[in-house]
Design an enzyme around this catalytic site. Structure first.
Site, PDB file in Angstrom:
ATOM      1  CE  LYS A   1      -3.827  -2.252   1.976  1.00 43.98           C
ATOM      2  NZ  LYS A   1      -5.016  -2.688   3.336  1.00 43.98           N
TER       3      LYS A   1
ATOM      4  CD  GLN B   1      -3.875  -4.702   6.149  1.00 44.50           C
ATOM      5  OE1 GLN B   1      -3.940  -3.345   5.619  1.00 44.50           O
ATOM      6  NE2 GLN B   1      -4.079  -5.819   5.638  1.00 44.50           N
TER       7      GLN B   1
ATOM      8  CG  ASP C   1     -10.159  -0.124   4.570  1.00 45.70           C
ATOM      9  OD1 ASP C   1      -9.588  -0.769   3.599  1.00 45.70           O
ATOM     10  OD2 ASP C   1      -9.376  -0.236   5.734  1.00 45.70           O
TER      11      ASP C   1
HETATM   12  N1  GUN Z   1      -7.161  -6.951   5.552  1.00 44.24           N
HETATM   13  C1  GUN Z   1      -7.582  -7.684   4.399  1.00 44.24           C
HETATM   14  N2  GUN Z   1      -8.004  -6.957   3.504  1.00 44.24           N
HETATM   15  C2  GUN Z   1      -8.084  -5.703   4.165  1.00 44.24           C
HETATM   16  C3  GUN Z   1      -8.749  -4.194   3.522  1.00 44.24           C
HETATM   17  O1  GUN Z   1      -9.144  -4.248   2.421  1.00 44.24           O
HETATM   18  N3  GUN Z   1      -8.517  -3.388   4.509  1.00 44.24           N
HETATM   19  C4  GUN Z   1      -8.004  -3.497   5.589  1.00 44.24           C
HETATM   20  N4  GUN Z   1      -7.930  -2.450   6.493  1.00 44.24           N
HETATM   21  N5  GUN Z   1      -7.620  -4.586   6.197  1.00 44.24           N
HETATM   22  C5  GUN Z   1      -7.591  -5.565   5.295  1.00 44.24           C
END
Ligand code: GUN
Length: 282
Positions: A51, A95, A118
């Site tokens: 990311k 995350q 998100d």
């Molecule tokens: N863990 C797995 N996929 C995601 C996501 O799209 N966002 C976040 N914050 N954590 C994740």
């Protein structure tokens, strides 16, 4: 046809990058995303690194904050409150998954709705289900863009979604419904999964189990979107929830793993960050 998520994501990222490049001159600053990781979950380490790298490529300012595995919920909520109040922060991403002592629901609800890149905040989830969207969650949004890029219109089609998580299954099912597909949700308790998947004209697989969908379970001409990020128990290599070798020959279109949904999710995160920024500077 193999749906090239990497290429489609690169095009979206390039578009976000060019729009981001105009922000400094237009608004006096650049979008800023803060990514928080708690602990050392190996998958999360990789996801968070990817990311940050994507932000760098798109010209989006980004900060990664790492808290130790034993971090208290209170401490994480304190950090989120600080970031919510910081006018220089446009997006906040924590995350998932989080260590056991921290409630994911509390954390998600604590992030300011306007900075929730998100799309997980309860009000943003409600927005999706009530058709008053603020931001769509990244993976489902990416899946809809992949279908569009492949020339697949869900209207009137039978779509089968395997998985019912808040992150992927439920929202992608709702987005397919809004695109006028007839949607069936399948999950671990579904009886005769193969009977359901054989009906699918669009099959979205977010089960989190390596290669559970095999060629005998799909019909000729199906469009398959594989959300899986698994380890093949035999080879130890990265694989999806779909057995690509047996399914691809029957599919009209299919996403590979890696190089399908994954890159698209990250590109949509870049777009969501830019959208949060634009909402805030308006
Ligand atoms: N863990 C797995 N996929 C995601 C996501 O799209 N966002 C976040 N914050 N954590 C994740």
């Amino acid at each position: 046809m193999i749906i090239d998520g990497k290429q489609i994501a690169a095009a979206l990222k390039a578009d976000v990058a060019s729009r981001t490049a105009e922000c400094q001159a237009k608004y006096g600053r650049t979008p800023h995303l803060v990514v928080i990781r708690v602990g050392e979950d190996p998958a999360s380490v990789v996801y968070v690194r990817n990311k940050a790298k994507a932000c760098d490529e798109a010209g989006i300012r980004n900060t990664t904050t790492v808290l130790e595995e034993s971090c208290s919920e209170e401490r994480l909520l304190g950090l989120i409150a600080k970031l919510n109040a910081d006018p220089d922060v446009d997006g906040i991403l924590v995350q998932l998954p989080l260590p056991r002592q921290i409630s994911e629901a509390n954390v998600i609800a604590a992030i300011s709705r306007e900075k929730d890149v998100d799309g997980f905040h309860p009000l943003n989830v409600a927005g999706l289900w009530q058709k008053t969207p603020h931001l769509a969650p990244c993976t489902p949004k990416g899946i809809m863009k992949l279908l569009e890029a492949a020339g697949v219109d869900p209207k009137g089609k039978r779509a089968v979604v395997i998985g019912r998580s808040n992150i992927v299954g439920l929202p992608v099912g709702k987005m397919l419904l809004d695109a006028n597909a007839t949607v069936t949700f399948c999950h671990t308790r579904t009886r005769d999964l193969a009977a359901a998947t054989r009906e699918a004209e669009i099959l979205v697989v977010a089960a989190g189990r390596p290669k559970i969908i095999t060629g005998d379970m799909v019909s000729e001409g199906v469009v398959i979107i594989d959300v899986g990020m698994d380890r093949d128990p035999e080879t130890g290599k990265l694989c999806g929830d779909v057995d690509f070798a047996s399914c691809a020959p029957k599919a009209a279109a299919i996403t590979p793993v890696p190089g399908g949904v994954g890159p698209m999710t990250i590109a949509c995160l870049m777009e969501n960050t830019l959208e949060c920024f634009l909402q805030r500077v308006k």
